[in-house]
Enzyme design. Structure first.
Site, mmCIF file in Angstrom:
data_model
loop_
_atom_site.group_PDB
_atom_site.id
_atom_site.type_symbol
_atom_site.label_atom_id
_atom_site.label_comp_id
_atom_site.label_asym_id
_atom_site.label_seq_id
_atom_site.Cartn_x
_atom_site.Cartn_y
_atom_site.Cartn_z
ATOM 1 N N HIS A 165 51.703 31.432 45.682
ATOM 2 C CA HIS A 165 51.941 30.079 45.165
ATOM 3 C C HIS A 165 53.303 29.566 45.629
ATOM 4 C CE1 HIS A 165 48.768 31.531 42.458
ATOM 5 N NE2 HIS A 165 48.449 30.280 42.280
ATOM 6 N N GLU B 207 38.004 25.381 49.972
ATOM 7 C CA GLU B 207 38.914 24.653 50.860
ATOM 8 C C GLU B 207 38.319 24.479 52.250
ATOM 9 O OE1 GLU B 207 39.747 27.126 48.868
ATOM 10 O OE2 GLU B 207 41.240 26.308 47.490
HETATM 11 C C1 LIG Z 1 41.037 29.920 47.356
HETATM 12 C C2 LIG Z 1 41.682 29.433 46.110
HETATM 13 N N1 LIG Z 1 41.706 28.114 45.839
HETATM 14 C C3 LIG Z 1 42.310 27.659 44.722
HETATM 15 C C4 LIG Z 1 42.888 28.510 43.836
HETATM 16 C C5 LIG Z 1 43.590 27.965 42.590
HETATM 17 N N2 LIG Z 1 42.899 28.426 41.383
HETATM 18 C C6 LIG Z 1 43.322 29.517 40.697
HETATM 19 S S1 LIG Z 1 42.320 29.919 39.426
HETATM 20 C C7 LIG Z 1 41.317 28.574 39.728
HETATM 21 C C8 LIG Z 1 40.108 28.356 38.866
HETATM 22 C C9 LIG Z 1 39.286 29.596 38.795
HETATM 23 O O1 LIG Z 1 38.153 29.422 38.023
HETATM 24 P P1 LIG Z 1 37.177 30.618 37.765
HETATM 25 O O2 LIG Z 1 36.879 31.333 39.036
HETATM 26 O O3 LIG Z 1 36.009 30.096 37.013
HETATM 27 O O4 LIG Z 1 38.008 31.643 36.874
HETATM 28 P P2 LIG Z 1 38.566 31.442 35.384
HETATM 29 O O5 LIG Z 1 39.949 30.900 35.524
HETATM 30 O O6 LIG Z 1 37.660 30.521 34.665
HETATM 31 O O7 LIG Z 1 38.570 32.799 34.787
HETATM 32 C C10 LIG Z 1 41.774 27.858 40.830
HETATM 33 C C11 LIG Z 1 41.152 26.639 41.373
HETATM 34 C C12 LIG Z 1 42.857 29.879 44.170
HETATM 35 N N3 LIG Z 1 43.425 30.818 43.373
HETATM 36 N N4 LIG Z 1 42.258 30.312 45.290
#
Ligand SMILES: Cc1ncc(C[n+]2csc(CCOP(=O)(O)OP(=O)(O)O)c2C)c(N)n1
Ligand SMILES: [Mg+2]
Lengths: 348, 341
Positions: B141, B74
């Site tokens: 959230h 972000e």
């Molecule tokens: C700073 C931030 N931005 C956006 C999110 C929303 N978000 C939650 S999980 C996710 C994807 C995470 O992907 P990854 O780190 O690869 O973990 P996975 O879900 O694949 O285990 C996002 C964008 C967040 N939790 N924190």
């Protein structure tokens, strides 16, 4: 001829299988609970990733008295949480937002803590927990404690500033910390290639001046072996280390995500690399366990989950008015006067 | 061959009612058609169409240069938006949940908000995303982020409560030469009661203008976002059950604040209740109260009261969250107290 057992006895080898089964049974139970309307909020599966969490956590010192290693898991590493002593019933209580849950209904799913048992649940903002674990392990180093920390994060989390700042801090301070990169190839709908230009996270290791190794995350013994070796190094003053687990997120980001952006053929291919199936046949092939023993483990873990979930269902939700408590250690947060019997804001 | 406009973005053209979410999608779509310099960045907004599907099918229509799926960064992509804005583009950045705007706090407050004042030029960009509670989303959230930015001169903050306003305000925000934080309450996104047929024309709702949702003579409720609807509900009950006439003012833009509209209403009703979903201490009620004290003290016939969330993180469990959030009954009780005062 039998494969090497990495120093694990028969019981240990079967323990790993138990943890894998427990993780899957717990998540499958959650799906059922969600259909019945018992789950508050999102439901996240680790289908296909169970071996990463289990193998890594099994390689650490798990003690219940606050002297062991420290874990920060993720939503897709419930197996590690269970191995560190996180109770199954608490897992269900958390997902159901019960007043009896470790966070008393304030926080969701695996976001809970037990510093004695040695685990700290994550917050949602991605990357933060690397900073937190850097500080925890810094305290181990400066106080000369024989403890290390392990922090899990997905591939996508690696794009955050917190991830970078925390990891760089840990590396510079030679914090006894292992970062596990759960590279399941997706971050929600975003492929890893859109979160990083490198093809393997191990390429990032040298950029921070730390060791890094990639391992097949569907192979519980390979993960165990890699993390155990890393832990040995880290424990003996080798500084921070990174391990990348390679596997695949076989379900959507959460239950609401139909994952229609993923080629179904790829998912099917990964089904053949199911960590439970793979390890099960390995246990049998090497005669580390009998069919009867495995069936018993499968039935027991299924039953444990059923019983824990039933018990959690019966428990109460928190009283709404408890929402004001615990914001500070000392300052009292007032109830709104409109909720009190007071007819008047000046009297409340 | 140009791709066809996706069906779901033509509802207003077809004179069908739209939800607030659809109104926001239409605003983005129409602005991108109108002005080639408008482009989108954010997590999962392209292929997936955004976590809430606000930009569904935008990628196919506008292509990868105008609908950019970003890394989870972000701070990084908001800063990049600022750079692009300097070069004449008009970025609209989506924060997947506004709770995650915090990594961008540095670039927003230190760089973007100060840019024009420093002589580095205007920052025509919009940072938009879902906010608000009631969804059992827990502490990360569910937040409302307005007051984290309200204290930063140079920013505008917009928070619509209806489909019509959401569309007009978002268009105005995109056309504004100043940086705008645009908050979309996720509980309103698909609320069936908010579906309406929008004007089939290129309209905007100017920033900085409040709207009288409901006229009244006895009490003024100043509010915004999801609380507009709870306030109206309470006002209607006051009317039928108590015979008290409540005026409801929807701020729509929080910064700059429409002080005139507030003061004018208070001069008419002589009583003021501020209702906001955000937490209490440091909430916008404090700013409104002091302005009314400065500009309309002599007209007040009672204390200025507020109904807000409690000063706590947003809890996850339904019972806790319901207690945490201001409810219609709270508005009713406070309004009744004022009516009797
Ligand atoms: C700073 C931030 N931005 C956006 C999110 C929303 N978000 C939650 S999980 C996710 C994807 C995470 O992907 P990854 O780190 O690869 O973990 P996975 O879900 O694949 O285990 C996002 C964008 C967040 N939790 N924190
Ligand atoms: Mg991932």
């Amino acid at each position: 001829m039998s494969e090497p057992t990495l120093g694990l006895e028969r019981a240990g080898l079967q323990d790993l299988y138990r943890s894998l089964c427990l993780t899957r049974a717990a998540e499958e139970r959650l799906e059922l609970l969600q259909k019945q309307g018992h789950v508050t909020g999102g439901l996240y599966r680790s289908l296909g990733q169970e071996a990463g969490a289990v193998g890594a956590a099994y390689a650490l010192r798990r003690r219940a008295d606050g002297t062991g290693d420290m874990l920060c898991h993720t939503i897709r590493a419930a197996g590690a949480l269970f191995l560190f002593g996180g109770e199954l019933i608490d897992y269900f209580r958390q997902y159901m937002a019960k007043g009896t849950s470790p966070t008393r209904g304030r926080e969701a799913n695996v976001h809970w803590f037990d510093f004695e048992k040695g685990f700290v649940g994550p917050v949602s903002p991605l990357g933060t927990m690397i900073e937190i674990m850097a500080g925890m392990t810094l305290s181990f180093r400066v106080r000369g404690e024989d403890r290390i920390g392990i922090v899990f994060y997905g591939d996508g989390a690696s794009s955050t500033g917190a991830w970078h700042e925390g990891l760089n801090f840990a590396a510079v301070q030679r914090c006894p910390m292992i970062l596990i990169v759960e590279n399941n190839q997706w971050a929600f709908s975003t492929p890893t290639s859109k979160n990083t230009r490198v093809s393997s996270f191990t390429e990032k290791g040298p950029g921070y001046g730390i060791g890094a190794e990639a391992v097949d995350g569907t192979d519980v013994l390979a993960v165990f072996d890699a993390v155990r070796r890393a832990a040995l190094q880290v424990r003996s003053g080798g500084g921070t280390h990174m391990i990348e687990l390679n596997y695949f997120r076989r379900k959507g980001h959460a239950q609401h995500d139909p994952q229609d952006y993923v080629d179904p053929a790829v998912i099917r291919a990964w089904e053949k690399k199911d960590p439970l199936d793979l390890y099960r046949s390995r246990l049998l092939r090497n005669e580390w366990a009998s069919e009867d023993e495995l069936v018993a483990i499968e039935e027991e873990t299924f039953e444990e989950c059923r019983v824990a979930a039933e018990a959690a269902i019966a428990e109460p939700y928190p009283e709404g008015a408890e929402a004001v408590s615990g914001v500070y250690t000392d300052v009292h947060t007032p109830h709104p006067w409109t909720r009190s019997s007071s007819p008047d804001p000046t009297l409340a | 061959m140009d791709p066809e406009t996706p069906e779901h973005l033509l509802k207003t053209k077809r004179r069908e009612p739209v939800t607030m979410l659809e109104a926001i999608s239409e605003a983005l779509f129409e602005e991108m058609i109108r002005d080639e310099s408008v482009f989108l960045m954010g997590e999962d907004i392209g292929v997936y169409g955004g976590a809430f599907k606000v930009t569904r099918d935008f990628l196919t229509f506008f292509g990868e240069n105008r609908v950019i799926d970003t890394p989870i960064a972000e701070g990084g992509f908001t800063g990049a938006a600022a750079g692009a804005a300097h070069m004449g583009l008009r970025p609209v950045v989506e924060i997947q949940f506004m709770d995650f705007i915090s990594p961008a706090y540095d670039v927003i407050t230190n760089y973007i908000a100060t840019s024009n004042y420093r002589g580095a030029g205007p920052q025509p960009l919009v940072i938009r995303g879902p906010v608000g509670g009631g969804n059992r989303g827990g502490p990360f959230h569910s937040q409302n982020v307005e007051m984290a930015f309200f204290h930063t001169p140079g920013l505008k903050i917009v928070y619509p409560s209806t489909a019509r306003d959401a569309k007009g305000l978002l268009k105005a925000s995109i056309r504004d030469d100043n940086p705008v934080i645009f908050e979309e309450h996720k509980g309103l996104y698909r609320a069936p009661s908010l579906r309406e047929v929008l004007p089939d024309e290129d309209y905007i709702v100017p920033l900085g203008e409040a709207r009288i949702v409901r006229e009244g003579t006895d009490i003024t409720i100043v509010t915004y976002g999801a609380m507009v609807h709870k306030s109206v509900e309470a006002a209607e009950m006051m009317e039928t059950e108590d015979g008290v006439s409540v005026e409801v003012v929807d701020l729509r833009t929080l910064l700059p604040l429409d002080e005139d509209a507030i003061v004018e209403s208070v001069k008419k009703t002589n009583k003021l209740l501020v209702v906001h979903e955000d937490t209490r201490t440091g909430g916008i009620a404090g700013e409104i109260a002091i302005r009314v004290s400065e500009k309309a003290f002599e007209w007040l016939d009672g204390p200025i009261l507020r109904v807000t969330a409690i000063d706590a993180p947003v809890p996850y469990s339904g019972s806790l969250e319901d207690y945490f959030l201001p409810q219609t009954d709270d508005v009713l009780k406070a309004a009744r107290y004022l009516a009797a005062y």
